[in-house]
Write an enzyme that holds these catalytic residues in place. Structure first.
Site, PDB file in Angstrom:
ATOM      1  CB  SER A  24      -0.961   0.002   1.195  1.00 38.73           C
ATOM      2  OG  SER A  24      -0.248  -0.204   2.399  1.00 38.73           O
ATOM      3  CB  THR A 156     -42.480  23.575  -7.770  1.00 41.89           C
ATOM      4  OG1 THR A 156     -43.625  23.949  -8.539  1.00 41.89           O
ATOM      5  CG2 THR A 156     -42.436  24.424  -6.505  1.00 41.89           C
ATOM      6  CG  HIS A 157     -43.224  20.169 -10.667  1.00 38.61           C
ATOM      7  ND1 HIS A 157     -43.336  18.822 -10.420  1.00 38.61           N
ATOM      8  CD2 HIS A 157     -43.993  20.782  -9.736  1.00 38.61           C
ATOM      9  CE1 HIS A 157     -44.162  18.620  -9.395  1.00 38.61           C
ATOM     10  NE2 HIS A 157     -44.569  19.811  -8.952  1.00 38.61           N
ATOM     11  CB  SER A 278     -15.860  25.023 -27.970  1.00 41.53           C
ATOM     12  OG  SER A 278     -15.744  24.274 -29.158  1.00 41.53           O
ATOM     13  CE  LYS A 284     -20.411  25.544 -26.545  1.00 40.33           C
ATOM     14  NZ  LYS A 284     -21.544  24.690 -26.458  1.00 40.33           N
ATOM     15  CG  ASN A 286     -18.541  25.119 -23.317  1.00 36.17           C
ATOM     16  OD1 ASN A 286     -19.619  25.544 -23.751  1.00 36.17           O
ATOM     17  ND2 ASN A 286     -17.658  24.500 -24.076  1.00 36.17           N
ATOM     18  CD  GLU A 291     -20.688  21.335 -18.449  1.00 40.23           C
ATOM     19  OE1 GLU A 291     -21.587  21.707 -19.206  1.00 40.23           O
ATOM     20  OE2 GLU A 291     -19.521  21.173 -18.838  1.00 40.23           O
ATOM     21  CE1 TYR A 318      -6.006  -3.731   8.556  1.00 41.00           C
ATOM     22  CE2 TYR A 318      -4.995  -5.865   8.144  1.00 41.00           C
ATOM     23  CZ  TYR A 318      -5.223  -4.556   7.773  1.00 41.00           C
ATOM     24  OH  TYR A 318      -4.679  -4.081   6.608  1.00 41.00           O
ATOM     25  CD  GLN A 323      -2.883  -2.516   1.972  1.00 34.74           C
ATOM     26  OE1 GLN A 323      -2.161  -2.770   2.928  1.00 34.74           O
ATOM     27  NE2 GLN A 323      -2.646  -2.983   0.764  1.00 34.74           N
ATOM     28  CE  LYS A 326      -4.336   2.891   5.079  1.00 33.93           C
ATOM     29  NZ  LYS A 326      -5.044   1.567   4.936  1.00 33.93           N
TER      30      LYS A 326
HETATM   31  N1  ARG Z   1      -1.098  -1.407   5.068  1.00 35.64           N
HETATM   32  C1  ARG Z   1      -2.022  -1.924   6.020  1.00 35.64           C
HETATM   33  C2  ARG Z   1      -3.371  -1.227   5.853  1.00 35.64           C
HETATM   34  O1  ARG Z   1      -3.407  -0.221   5.265  1.00 35.64           O
HETATM   35  C3  ARG Z   1      -1.539  -1.709   7.408  1.00 35.64           C
HETATM   36  C4  ARG Z   1      -2.069  -2.677   8.401  1.00 35.64           C
HETATM   37  C5  ARG Z   1      -1.498  -4.009   8.186  1.00 35.64           C
HETATM   38  N2  ARG Z   1      -1.816  -4.903   9.245  1.00 35.64           N
HETATM   39  C6  ARG Z   1      -1.704  -6.227   9.092  1.00 35.64           C
HETATM   40  N3  ARG Z   1      -2.038  -6.954  10.083  1.00 35.64           N
HETATM   41  N4  ARG Z   1      -1.353  -6.745   7.950  1.00 35.64           N
HETATM   42  O2  ARG Z   1      -4.386  -1.707   6.307  1.00 35.64           O
END
Ligand code: ARG
Length: 467
Positions: A24, A156-157, A278, A284, A286, A291, A318, A323, A326
């Site tokens: 990650s 309205t509408h 454009s 144009k 825009n 948007e 966990y 993961q 994020k």
């Molecule tokens: N990179 C992991 C995450 O974002 C960190 C936690 C990892 N924990 C584990 N027990 N493998 O979730």
């Protein structure tokens, strides 16, 4: 082959494909600041509790400070094959200070570490978004105050309904963004508890003190239950939901701005700084910004549904699925911060085309309800009868190619003789707007009251923010 620091019983080097899927670091490197801040607090607590020596703590503290500088100056680039930001920082620390670095992870797991880092990020982002919301609300209130006399057809509408003023319309959005602000603030309060010290899932036999880390990191208190804490991503879902709700409001406004910029309306003109051309049609202009804000709302909704779906089947505690929490949050936060800044700037520089808005009020018999109300009030008619008589007046106006407010007294009396001469004045659109003096209504005095109330509220918020 040197052992990977978090793989005591894995003897073979990981497959490249596993690393591509598993690592990650490419995205969670964004959390480097939170990771170092959390490790500092944790190391301080360990030393205070006599779990590591003062000497080791000093080495860790200095090492982490240097790593932060190395990252910020680009010396340490966070693009190695470390699994995640936690391993990258710990690995670098051990490289720099040796054994003391290996003691940092005492009484800690990546499970509480990631919960901490991510929560710190979410709390910080929540505050940043809330501050930008206040700026936007102030802009809406300012536009509102300057436009309490400018009439436009309320709809309205998407059909002309009753005359309102543009200030009133802006105050509707100010009210939505105020609720959004309050939602972010209450999420911040609800989630302001420290996860660190929960270790893998069950706590730790080391004599830690979670109050120390909680205080040092600015939380209200440690969380209650460790099993919940390492499994919990409610705080991430809350910011995703809060952003979705806020973007939904932004998207409705964007839709109106797009419509109002169209040739058929021309009620507003976006500044040239906030419009695009454009590549083929030289004439144009825009409305790409609204948007895109409308379009990005789809993506932030996707991020919310994505994480809800990731979480829904996970057993405690966990699981690596988590993961996946994020990237969606990072994306929604980035979108919210940029969206709010661009919206604020665009709104402040937009031109309100008063004449076009007011001319539109002559289409659609906006004051028709006033005639019905008059007949109820002055002639004692049941509302439904008054409603039908008014319908006849509208038909007559249509036949004559006029707006109801342009019918003469004799025209009106030909429909019903109970209509007196005082009605002509009442059917004027401005009179109609200003007649709506009930609490929260569109009359200019009432709109100004709303403006005053939000101004006082804004002042109070900026005082609390400064504390
Ligand atoms: N990179 C992991 C995450 O974002 C960190 C936690 C990892 N924990 C584990 N027990 N493998 O979730």
């Amino acid at each position: 082959m040197s052992k990977k620091i978090a793989s005591a019983r894995i003897s073979e080097k990981s497959s490249q494909l596993l690393q591509d899927l598993n690592n990650s670091l490419p995205f969670d490197k964004l959390l480097y600041h939170e990771d170092i801040e959390g490790s500092r607090a944790h190391a301080y607590m360990l030393s205070q509790q006599g779990i590591i020596s003062q000497e080791d703590y000093m080495k860790i503290e200095t090492g982490l400070t240097e790593i932060l500088e190395e990252i910020e100056s680009g010396i340490f680039t966070l693009d190695g094959d470390d699994e995640d930001i936690h391993m990258a920082v710990e690995g670098r620390l051990t490289q720099k200070i040796g054994d003391a670095g290996k003691r940092l992870h005492t009484a800690r797991s990546r499970n509480d570490q990631v919960a901490l880092d991510f929560r710190l990020y979410v709390q910080k982002s929540t505050k940043n978004i809330a501050l930008l919301l206040l700026e936007n609300i102030a802009t809406f209130v300012k536009i509102a105050e300057a436009n309490v006399e400018v009439m436009l057809p309320g709809m309205t509408h998407l059909q002309h309904a009753q005359p309102i003023n543009f200030g009133y319309h802006m105050m509707a959005y100010a009210s939505m963004f105020k609720r959004d602000y309050e939602r972010f603030v209450s999420s911040h309060e609800r989630n302001n508890f420290s996860p660190i010290g929960c270790a893998a899932l069950a706590g730790t036999p080391h004599p830690i003190n979670r109050q120390i880390t909680s205080d040092k990191l600015g939380f209200s208190a440690p969380t209650l239950n460790c099993l919940d804490t390492v499994s919990d991503r409610d705080f991430a879902l809350e910011i995703l939901f809060n952003i979705s709700m806020m973007m939904m409001h932004m998207s409705r406004l964007s839709e109106e701005l797009i419509l109002w910029s169209a040739s058929e309306f021309r009620w507003i003109t976006l500044s040239d700084r906030h419009a695009t051309g454009s590549s083929i049609m030289p004439q144009k202009k825009n409305p790409d910004i609204p948007e895109l804000l409308r379009g990005k709302t789809g993506r932030v909704n996707g991020n919310l549904v994505g994480l809800l779906t990731v979480m829904k089947g996970l057993p405690l505690a966990y699981n690596k699925d988590m993961q996946e929490d994020k990237e969606g949050v990072f994306d929604s936060v980035r979108t919210a911060l940029l969206g709010l800044q661009v919206l604020n700037e665009m709104m402040a520089e937009m031109t309100v085309n008063k004449e076009r808005m007011e001319a539109a009020c002559m289409i659609g018999h906006l004051s028709a309800t006033d005639l019905a109300d008059y007949l109820v009030r002055e002639a004692g008619l049941p509302f439904r009868d008054a409603y039908h008589i008014t319908g006849n007046a509208v038909n007559l106006a249509e036949a004559k190619g006029l707006d109801i407010s342009e019918l003469s007294l004799s025209d009106l009396q030909s429909i019903d003789e109970r209509i007196g001469e005082d009605v002509v004045m009442l059917l004027d659109n401005r009179a109609s707007m200003n007649a709506r003096q009930s609490e929260g209504g569109t009359a200019t005095v009432r709109t100004l009251e709303q403006v005053g109330s939000l101004k006082a509220w804004l002042l109070k918020q900026s005082r609390t923010c400064r504390q």
